[in-house]
Design an enzyme around this catalytic site. Structure first.
Site, PDB file in Angstrom:
ATOM      1  N   CYS A 186     -27.310 -47.361 -54.713  1.00 45.69           N
ATOM      2  CA  CYS A 186     -28.503 -47.724 -53.934  1.00 45.69           C
ATOM      3  C   CYS A 186     -28.053 -48.092 -52.515  1.00 45.69           C
ATOM      4  O   CYS A 186     -27.078 -48.821 -52.338  1.00 45.69           O
ATOM      5  CB  CYS A 186     -29.241 -48.882 -54.595  1.00 45.69           C
ATOM      6  N   GLU A 212     -18.976 -61.117 -60.834  1.00 46.89           N
ATOM      7  CA  GLU A 212     -19.550 -62.388 -60.455  1.00 46.89           C
ATOM      8  C   GLU A 212     -20.753 -62.728 -61.323  1.00 46.89           C
ATOM      9  O   GLU A 212     -21.495 -61.856 -61.767  1.00 46.89           O
ATOM     10  CB  GLU A 212     -19.914 -62.358 -58.969  1.00 46.89           C
ATOM     11  N   GLU A 225     -25.427 -51.543 -63.567  1.00 50.09           N
ATOM     12  CA  GLU A 225     -26.698 -51.027 -64.081  1.00 50.09           C
ATOM     13  C   GLU A 225     -26.675 -51.211 -65.606  1.00 50.09           C
ATOM     14  O   GLU A 225     -25.982 -50.476 -66.317  1.00 50.09           O
ATOM     15  CB  GLU A 225     -26.832 -49.541 -63.697  1.00 50.09           C
ATOM     16  N   CYS A 238     -29.272 -62.002 -54.016  1.00 49.12           N
ATOM     17  CA  CYS A 238     -29.479 -60.650 -54.557  1.00 49.12           C
ATOM     18  C   CYS A 238     -28.761 -59.596 -53.735  1.00 49.12           C
ATOM     19  O   CYS A 238     -28.904 -59.543 -52.529  1.00 49.12           O
ATOM     20  CB  CYS A 238     -30.956 -60.284 -54.540  1.00 49.12           C
ATOM     21  N   LEU A 291     -38.095 -50.977 -57.942  1.00 52.25           N
ATOM     22  CA  LEU A 291     -38.923 -49.868 -57.450  1.00 52.25           C
ATOM     23  C   LEU A 291     -38.624 -49.586 -55.972  1.00 52.25           C
ATOM     24  O   LEU A 291     -38.246 -48.472 -55.617  1.00 52.25           O
ATOM     25  CB  LEU A 291     -40.396 -50.213 -57.684  1.00 52.25           C
ATOM     26  N   HIS A 292     -38.838 -50.547 -55.127  1.00 52.00           N
ATOM     27  CA  HIS A 292     -38.423 -50.523 -53.717  1.00 52.00           C
ATOM     28  C   HIS A 292     -39.122 -49.531 -52.797  1.00 52.00           C
ATOM     29  O   HIS A 292     -38.904 -49.555 -51.580  1.00 52.00           O
ATOM     30  CB  HIS A 292     -36.904 -50.322 -53.576  1.00 52.00           C
ATOM     31  N   CYS A 301     -20.716 -50.446 -59.681  1.00 54.79           N
ATOM     32  CA  CYS A 301     -21.962 -49.791 -60.086  1.00 54.79           C
ATOM     33  C   CYS A 301     -21.948 -48.356 -59.566  1.00 54.79           C
ATOM     34  O   CYS A 301     -21.433 -48.087 -58.481  1.00 54.79           O
ATOM     35  CB  CYS A 301     -23.159 -50.536 -59.513  1.00 54.79           C
ATOM     36  N   CYS A 306     -27.593 -65.383 -63.837  1.00 52.99           N
ATOM     37  CA  CYS A 306     -27.655 -63.983 -63.436  1.00 52.99           C
ATOM     38  C   CYS A 306     -26.309 -63.352 -63.790  1.00 52.99           C
ATOM     39  O   CYS A 306     -25.276 -63.727 -63.233  1.00 52.99           O
ATOM     40  CB  CYS A 306     -27.917 -63.930 -61.935  1.00 52.99           C
ATOM     41  N   CYS A 349     -27.561 -51.973 -51.333  1.00 46.79           N
ATOM     42  CA  CYS A 349     -26.909 -52.935 -52.237  1.00 46.79           C
ATOM     43  C   CYS A 349     -25.409 -53.000 -51.985  1.00 46.79           C
ATOM     44  O   CYS A 349     -24.737 -51.967 -51.904  1.00 46.79           O
ATOM     45  CB  CYS A 349     -27.173 -52.548 -53.693  1.00 46.79           C
TER      46      CYS A 349
HETATM   47  N1  SAH Z   1     -28.797 -52.491 -61.328  1.00 47.96           N
HETATM   48  C1  SAH Z   1     -29.921 -53.305 -61.674  1.00 47.96           C
HETATM   49  C2  SAH Z   1     -29.680 -54.810 -61.577  1.00 47.96           C
HETATM   50  C3  SAH Z   1     -28.877 -55.376 -60.411  1.00 47.96           C
HETATM   51  S1  SAH Z   1     -29.561 -55.764 -58.869  1.00 47.96           S
HETATM   52  C4  SAH Z   1     -31.113 -52.939 -60.832  1.00 47.96           C
HETATM   53  O1  SAH Z   1     -30.978 -52.113 -59.946  1.00 47.96           O
HETATM   54  O2  SAH Z   1     -32.206 -53.427 -61.097  1.00 47.96           O
HETATM   55  C5  SAH Z   1     -30.769 -56.981 -58.985  1.00 47.96           C
HETATM   56  C6  SAH Z   1     -31.842 -56.786 -57.900  1.00 47.96           C
HETATM   57  O3  SAH Z   1     -31.344 -57.065 -56.575  1.00 47.96           O
HETATM   58  C7  SAH Z   1     -32.335 -55.352 -57.868  1.00 47.96           C
HETATM   59  O4  SAH Z   1     -33.735 -55.306 -57.779  1.00 47.96           O
HETATM   60  C8  SAH Z   1     -31.703 -54.837 -56.607  1.00 47.96           C
HETATM   61  O5  SAH Z   1     -32.385 -53.734 -56.111  1.00 47.96           O
HETATM   62  C9  SAH Z   1     -31.763 -56.044 -55.704  1.00 47.96           C
HETATM   63  N2  SAH Z   1     -30.886 -55.936 -54.538  1.00 47.96           N
HETATM   64  C10 SAH Z   1     -29.786 -55.186 -54.407  1.00 47.96           C
HETATM   65  N3  SAH Z   1     -29.256 -55.337 -53.183  1.00 47.96           N
HETATM   66  C11 SAH Z   1     -30.029 -56.209 -52.527  1.00 47.96           C
HETATM   67  C12 SAH Z   1     -29.984 -56.801 -51.228  1.00 47.96           C
HETATM   68  N4  SAH Z   1     -28.993 -56.506 -50.390  1.00 47.96           N
HETATM   69  N5  SAH Z   1     -30.944 -57.671 -50.899  1.00 47.96           N
HETATM   70  C13 SAH Z   1     -31.904 -57.999 -51.769  1.00 47.96           C
HETATM   71  N6  SAH Z   1     -32.008 -57.489 -53.012  1.00 47.96           N
HETATM   72  C14 SAH Z   1     -31.080 -56.603 -53.378  1.00 47.96           C
END
Ligand code: SAH
Length: 378
Positions: free
Chosen positions: A122, A98, A175, A348, A229-230, A118, A111, A125
């Site tokens: 995480c 997508e 990623e 996101c 970072l999270h 992936c 985007c 996600c």
């Molecule tokens: N793999 C890369 C880029 C893809 S995700 C990365 O991890 O940075 C783009 C952003 O969306 C990342 O910061 C990811 O952590 C965030 N993201 C993933 N799942 C999400 C969700 N359910 N709600 C909000 N942000 C999310």
């Protein structure tokens, strides 16, 4: 007779140096021919050689034998109430990816995805749920931009709003640092003045934290860096972003500061998804501020976008505002990413693509993440 497509070289996705070698080796042509081709392919969005009227007829015929310009096929396009667009693109019989376009008054952010699925796993996600399928090739990455530009121009010609791709973020599926081999040539085309001619601040690579590849990127390509970072501690980040067990926060931050120094950049954008009761407490904001203050860092707080089956909830607004205020008071610039396109599962972390028997099968997840991604490059 034209040779089968598979035997012809796809020119979409060949950076300038490679295209120059191709025209020289296959056709004995001068480098400026490659420059003409690039203008046609990227600036004017040509998909066939016949329309390239400033190339000699013979050369066009030869190119028709040796080369092609192939873009991924669009399966569906959805438009959100807020103007966000999401395309599902077919990569092969079973797999889709997508791409999301987020219009704003002063910019248009695309985007894009770098992998089908992936492998980073995480826990918050949606893309992680489908696992890893494969890397996208350069043409499949660049093709997302090529298609979006064509579709936006067509929508404008049909009376819709005029919208342009002014920014590109690798915040779709996958990623990007795990696919550097294809992501770097794609970024070269985004930056090339004969390609999409974007400044390095308008191309953002977002990573979950592959430390050795951040050092490699620093040597290979100069773009804006965003890091997911999270969490302010290794204990929590180990659970949310499993790659942290291999490359903990201190190592990750050291790589980020190196990147900024090496690239003479302004700052790294740290993404921080706001999860209710998990990482949104005031004490965690203070821990985070202590990690980042005095550093070339900005923080982008992303309200969690839920998807079916997730165990997390979005932090309430008051918790997100309080978190931001604490960071700002402690001297760290923090902004809240506005959620875009969530009515079409384009926000996101909601992105997931699968195509089967010509129908789109929802994996019970959304492409959650793309839309909020756009805010990160402010
Ligand atoms: N793999 C890369 C880029 C893809 S995700 C990365 O991890 O940075 C783009 C952003 O969306 C990342 O910061 C990811 O952590 C965030 N993201 C993933 N799942 C999400 C969700 N359910 N709600 C909000 N942000 C999310």
């Amino acid at each position: 007779m034209t040779s089968p497509a598979a035997e012809r070289v796809n020119l979409l996705g060949l950076p300038r140096a490679e295209l120059e070698s191709f025209v020289a080796e296959r056709h004995g042509a001068k480098p400026f021919r490659a420059r003409q081709l690039m203008k046609w392919i990227y600036r004017r969005g040509a998909s066939g050689f016949d329309e390239m009227t400033d190339l000699a007829r013979d050369f066009r015929a030869q190119l028709g034998e040796s080369a092609r310009i192939s873009v991924p096929q669009i399966v569906t396009c959805q438009v959100s109430a807020d103007g966000t667009r999401k395309w599902m693109l077919r990569m092969d019989e079973a797999q889709g990816i997508e791409t999301v376009f987020i219009p704003e008054p002063d910019r248009g952010t695309l985007c894009i995805s770098s992998q089908v699925g992936c492998a980073m796993d995480c826990s918050f996600c949606a893309t992680a749920q489908q696992g890893f399928n494969r890397n996208l090739g350069v043409a499949e990455i660049v093709g997302q931009v090529w298609l979006a530009r064509r579709e936006l121009a067509a929508a404008a010609a049909a009376g819709g709003p005029a919208a342009q791709v002014t920014n590109i973020v690798f915040m779709g599926m996958g990623e990007p640092l795990a696919n550097l081999r294809n992501v770097v040539p794609a970024m070269r085309i985004f930056l090339d003045d004969l390609g999409y001619d974007l400044s390095r601040r308008r191309v953002t690579l977002s990573t979950s934290g592959l430390v050795p590849q951040i050092y490699r990127l620093a040597e290979e390509c100069n773009v804006a860096l965003a890091v997911s970072l999270h969490a302010p501690t290794d204990e929590l980040r180990d659970q949310l972003v499993p790659i942290n067990r291999k490359h903990p926060i201190a190592e990750l931050l050291a790589a980020c500061w190196h990147y900024i120094e090496r690239q003479n950049g302004r700052s790294v954008t740290f993404e921080y998804v706001m999860l209710d009761g998990v990482n949104d407490r005031p004490e965690q904001a203070r821990q985070l501020a202590r990690l980042l203050r005095g550093r070339p860092a900005k923080l982008n707080l992303i309200p969690f976008n839920p998807f079916p089956g997730t165990r997390y909830r979005r932090s309430p607004d008051h918790a997100i505002l309080r978190f931001r205020d604490i960071l700002n008071e402690m001297g760290v610039i923090a902004t809240i990413r506005r959620t875009r396109g969530d009515d079409i599962d384009a926000a996101c972390g909601q992105l997931a693509g699968r195509v089967e028997d010509r129908v789109l099968v929802r994996l019970g997840s959304k492409l959650g993440g793309a839309a909020s991604a756009a805010g990160a490059v402010r």
